[in-house]
Write a protein that holds these residues in place. Structure first.
Motif, PDB file in Angstrom:
ATOM      1  N   PHE A 248       0.835  -1.207   0.000  1.00 58.67           N
ATOM      2  CA  PHE A 248       0.000   0.000   0.000  1.00 58.67           C
ATOM      3  C   PHE A 248       0.871   1.260   0.000  1.00 58.67           C
ATOM      4  O   PHE A 248       0.584   2.229  -0.707  1.00 58.67           O
ATOM      5  N   ILE A 249       1.941   1.241   0.768  1.00 56.58           N
ATOM      6  CA  ILE A 249       2.845   2.383   0.841  1.00 56.58           C
ATOM      7  C   ILE A 249       3.553   2.591  -0.497  1.00 56.58           C
ATOM      8  O   ILE A 249       3.726   3.729  -0.966  1.00 56.58           O
ATOM      9  N   ILE A 250       3.956   1.490  -1.148  1.00 57.61           N
ATOM     10  CA  ILE A 250       4.597   1.580  -2.467  1.00 57.61           C
ATOM     11  C   ILE A 250       3.626   2.164  -3.498  1.00 57.61           C
ATOM     12  O   ILE A 250       4.007   2.974  -4.349  1.00 57.61           O
ATOM     13  N   PHE A 251       2.363   1.755  -3.401  1.00 58.04           N
ATOM     14  CA  PHE A 251       1.338   2.310  -4.302  1.00 58.04           C
ATOM     15  C   PHE A 251       1.215   3.821  -4.106  1.00 58.04           C
ATOM     16  O   PHE A 251       1.164   4.582  -5.081  1.00 58.04           O
ATOM     17  N   LEU A 252       1.163   4.273  -2.851  1.00 59.22           N
ATOM     18  CA  LEU A 252       1.085   5.710  -2.571  1.00 59.22           C
ATOM     19  C   LEU A 252       2.327   6.437  -3.072  1.00 59.22           C
ATOM     20  O   LEU A 252       2.241   7.565  -3.574  1.00 59.22           O
ATOM     21  N   ASN A 253       3.463   5.786  -2.952  1.00 65.81           N
ATOM     22  CA  ASN A 253       4.728   6.373  -3.408  1.00 65.81           C
ATOM     23  C   ASN A 253       4.696   6.624  -4.920  1.00 65.81           C
ATOM     24  O   ASN A 253       5.115   7.687  -5.407  1.00 65.81           O
ATOM     25  N   LYS A 254       4.177   5.673  -5.674  1.00 60.45           N
ATOM     26  CA  LYS A 254       4.113   5.817  -7.132  1.00 60.45           C
ATOM     27  C   LYS A 254       3.010   6.782  -7.561  1.00 60.45           C
ATOM     28  O   LYS A 254       3.165   7.542  -8.514  1.00 60.45           O
ATOM     29  N   PHE A 255       1.895   6.738  -6.837  1.00 63.35           N
ATOM     30  CA  PHE A 255       0.741   7.558  -7.215  1.00 63.35           C
ATOM     31  C   PHE A 255       0.981   9.042  -6.933  1.00 63.35           C
ATOM     32  O   PHE A 255       0.638   9.907  -7.735  1.00 63.35           O
ATOM     33  N   PHE A 256       1.553   9.352  -5.736  1.00 62.43           N
ATOM     34  CA  PHE A 256       1.754  10.750  -5.329  1.00 62.43           C
ATOM     35  C   PHE A 256       3.189  11.224  -5.516  1.00 62.43           C
ATOM     36  O   PHE A 256       3.480  12.404  -5.276  1.00 62.43           O
ATOM     37  N   SER A 257       4.090  10.328  -5.898  1.00 64.85           N
ATOM     38  CA  SER A 257       5.517  10.673  -6.073  1.00 64.85           C
ATOM     39  C   SER A 257       6.114  11.265  -4.795  1.00 64.85           C
ATOM     40  O   SER A 257       6.837  12.274  -4.833  1.00 64.85           O
ATOM     41  N   LEU A 258       5.788  10.653  -3.683  1.00 66.22           N
ATOM     42  CA  LEU A 258       6.302  11.088  -2.386  1.00 66.22           C
ATOM     43  C   LEU A 258       7.344  10.102  -1.875  1.00 66.22           C
ATOM     44  O   LEU A 258       7.323   8.917  -2.222  1.00 66.22           O
ATOM     45  N   ASP A 259       8.248  10.611  -1.047  1.00 63.05           N
ATOM     46  CA  ASP A 259       9.262   9.772  -0.427  1.00 63.05           C
ATOM     47  C   ASP A 259       8.598   8.698   0.438  1.00 63.05           C
ATOM     48  O   ASP A 259       7.657   8.987   1.188  1.00 63.05           O
ATOM     49  N   ILE A 260       9.081   7.448   0.342  1.00 67.20           N
ATOM     50  CA  ILE A 260       8.479   6.346   1.091  1.00 67.20           C
ATOM     51  C   ILE A 260       8.562   6.589   2.594  1.00 67.20           C
ATOM     52  O   ILE A 260       7.605   6.332   3.336  1.00 67.20           O
ATOM     53  N   ASP A 261       9.697   7.083   3.075  1.00 62.68           N
ATOM     54  CA  ASP A 261       9.851   7.359   4.511  1.00 62.68           C
ATOM     55  C   ASP A 261       8.883   8.441   4.971  1.00 62.68           C
ATOM     56  O   ASP A 261       8.378   8.402   6.101  1.00 62.68           O
ATOM     57  N   LEU A 262       8.626   9.409   4.080  1.00 56.57           N
ATOM     58  CA  LEU A 262       7.674  10.463   4.413  1.00 56.57           C
ATOM     59  C   LEU A 262       6.260   9.892   4.538  1.00 56.57           C
ATOM     60  O   LEU A 262       5.520  10.237   5.476  1.00 56.57           O
ATOM     61  N   ILE A 263       5.887   9.012   3.622  1.00 57.11           N
ATOM     62  CA  ILE A 263       4.565   8.365   3.685  1.00 57.11           C
ATOM     63  C   ILE A 263       4.426   7.557   4.959  1.00 57.11           C
ATOM     64  O   ILE A 263       3.400   7.605   5.643  1.00 57.11           O
TER      65      ILE A 263
END
Length: 402
Positions: A248-263
């Motif tokens: 789920f976190i990887i999906f958010l990372n790709k969708f919003f282009s945000l740093d994984i640690d930030l998510i």
């Protein structure tokens, strides 16, 4: 409407059961991780929460039962009613919350509702803005311990309290016609004091029962808070250890282009405030983004704090959903005020900040216990004295003006 509510409740229960099953499976699969996270939460509760909050709980409980809050309510009515459309008694949980932090304001508001010192609508207005973090957490834990830059504390503290007071002013219009108007208190200070004391004698027959009941109520609250801290400490770590959550976190990372640690930091903060802020402070993003996200998380306070607050609210008829909504608004306002303050004063000042060394508790810290406890006692007594003095001065000035 009833059918829709029933469906919503069913979906919520299904979601809750699913999370609990995932957590249970994670505990069985990672017993060491669960034990370490539970130990961390337990140590936080013992070393920090008990000595810092217990004095506030006990002293506040005694003052409510003695009729002190009823007395200052009569004195501070001319200020609290025009500003926030709540009785003068509302100054007590507001002041205590600002000094001591979560979840004191909600607990005291719930107690005032139980004592019928507030109406339902007044309680709901009050609870929307008296749930705040304490300055010691924002200055000590966040600015110094996590961001390693105490000069940034105004960017965190001021927006937080400005957001709270803004909410109080906005919510004064909530159920506006269901509150009482300013009472024309023509009695002297001594008459009001006597009246409040007589009222308190109807519930407490002796000093012994007063103290024992206050301690019992406060200990129950502290134990409840400890349970929530341990539970959410385990839940957050278990969720991050599951494959589904990482997908789920990887999906958010790709969708919003945000740093994984930030998510991960944002999600952790949504559940548990301190863990989330610690993760955000350690991320490789610019300092302004860190501060604004931390402001949002402190205003939101996390499901751990919400669970503590709702456990107190559930003993009354106060609308818990309104409390959750107000905390979301508080988070948005704190972020907004933080950015405005940055533009006005700190735009040319902020420099990159690196993660400072954060103290992590690995054992029961008995030596620090007396210092934190006595400091909390002094703070609780001091704020009580200042509230009393302020209420008397307000009452005198109001009588002179009117």
């Amino acid at each position: 409407m009833k059918i829709e509510n029933s469906i919503k409740n069913s979906l919520f229960k299904i979601l809750f059961i699913t999370i609990m099953l995932v957590a249970l499976f994670g505990i069985l699969k990672n017993p060491k991780l669960s034990l370490n996270s539970a130990s961390s939460g337990l140590l936080t509760w013992f070393n920090i929460v008990i000595p810092s909050l217990l004095p506030f709980f006990i002293i506040s409980e005694i003052l409510i039962r003695l009729g002190f809050v009823d007395f200052i309510g009569k004195m501070l009515e001319p200020i609290m009613r025009p500003l926030f459309n709540v009785p003068g008694e509302g100054a007590f949980p507001l002041s205590m919350s600002i000094i001591s932090g979560y979840p004191v304001g909600v607990k005291l508001t719930s107690r005032l509702r139980q004592e019928k010192l507030l109406t339902k609508s007044e309680s709901e207005r009050l609870i929307s803005f008296v749930s705040t973090s304490g300055p010691l957490f924002m200055l000590g834990a966040i600015s110094i311990g996590m961001l390693n830059n105490p000069s940034l504390s105004p960017l965190i503290i001021y927006p937080h309290y400005l957001g709270s007071l803004t909410l109080g002013f906005l919510f004064r219009f909530f159920k506006k016609n269901k509150g009482t108007q300013i009472s024309q208190n023509k009695k002297s200070i001594f008459e009001n004091l006597k009246e409040s004391y007589i009222r308190s004698t109807h519930t407490e027959k002796s000093i012994g029962s007063l103290i024992s009941n206050s301690i019992k109520e406060s200990m129950n609250s502290i134990i409840l808070i400890g349970g929530f801290i341990v539970f959410y400490s385990v839940l957050v770590e278990i969720l991050f250890a599951t494959k589904f959550f990482n997908y789920f976190i990887i999906f958010l990372n790709k969708f919003f282009s945000l740093d994984i640690d930030l998510i991960k930091g944002i999600i952790a903060g949504i559940f548990e405030l301190t863990t989330g802020c610690k993760r955000i402070a350690a991320t490789n993003v610019n300092l302004l983004s860190k501060i604004l996200i931390i402001n949002f998380l402190i205003g939101w306070s996390g499901f751990s704090i919400h669970s503590q607050a709702l456990s107190f609210i559930s003993t009354t008829d106060i609308n818990g959903r309104l409390y959750i909504f107000s905390k979301f608004l508080h988070a948005v306002l704190s972020t907004f005020y933080g950015y405005i303050l940055y533009l006005i004063k700190y735009k040319n000042y902020i420099t990159p900040s690196f993660m400072g060394e954060i103290y992590t508790m690995e054992s029961f810290y008995y030596l620090g216990w007396p210092f934190i406890f006595t400091s909390s006692v002094k703070l609780a007594i001091s704020i009580t004295f200042y509230i009393l003095l302020s209420s008397i001065l307000v009452s005198i000035l109001y009588k002179i003006i009117s």
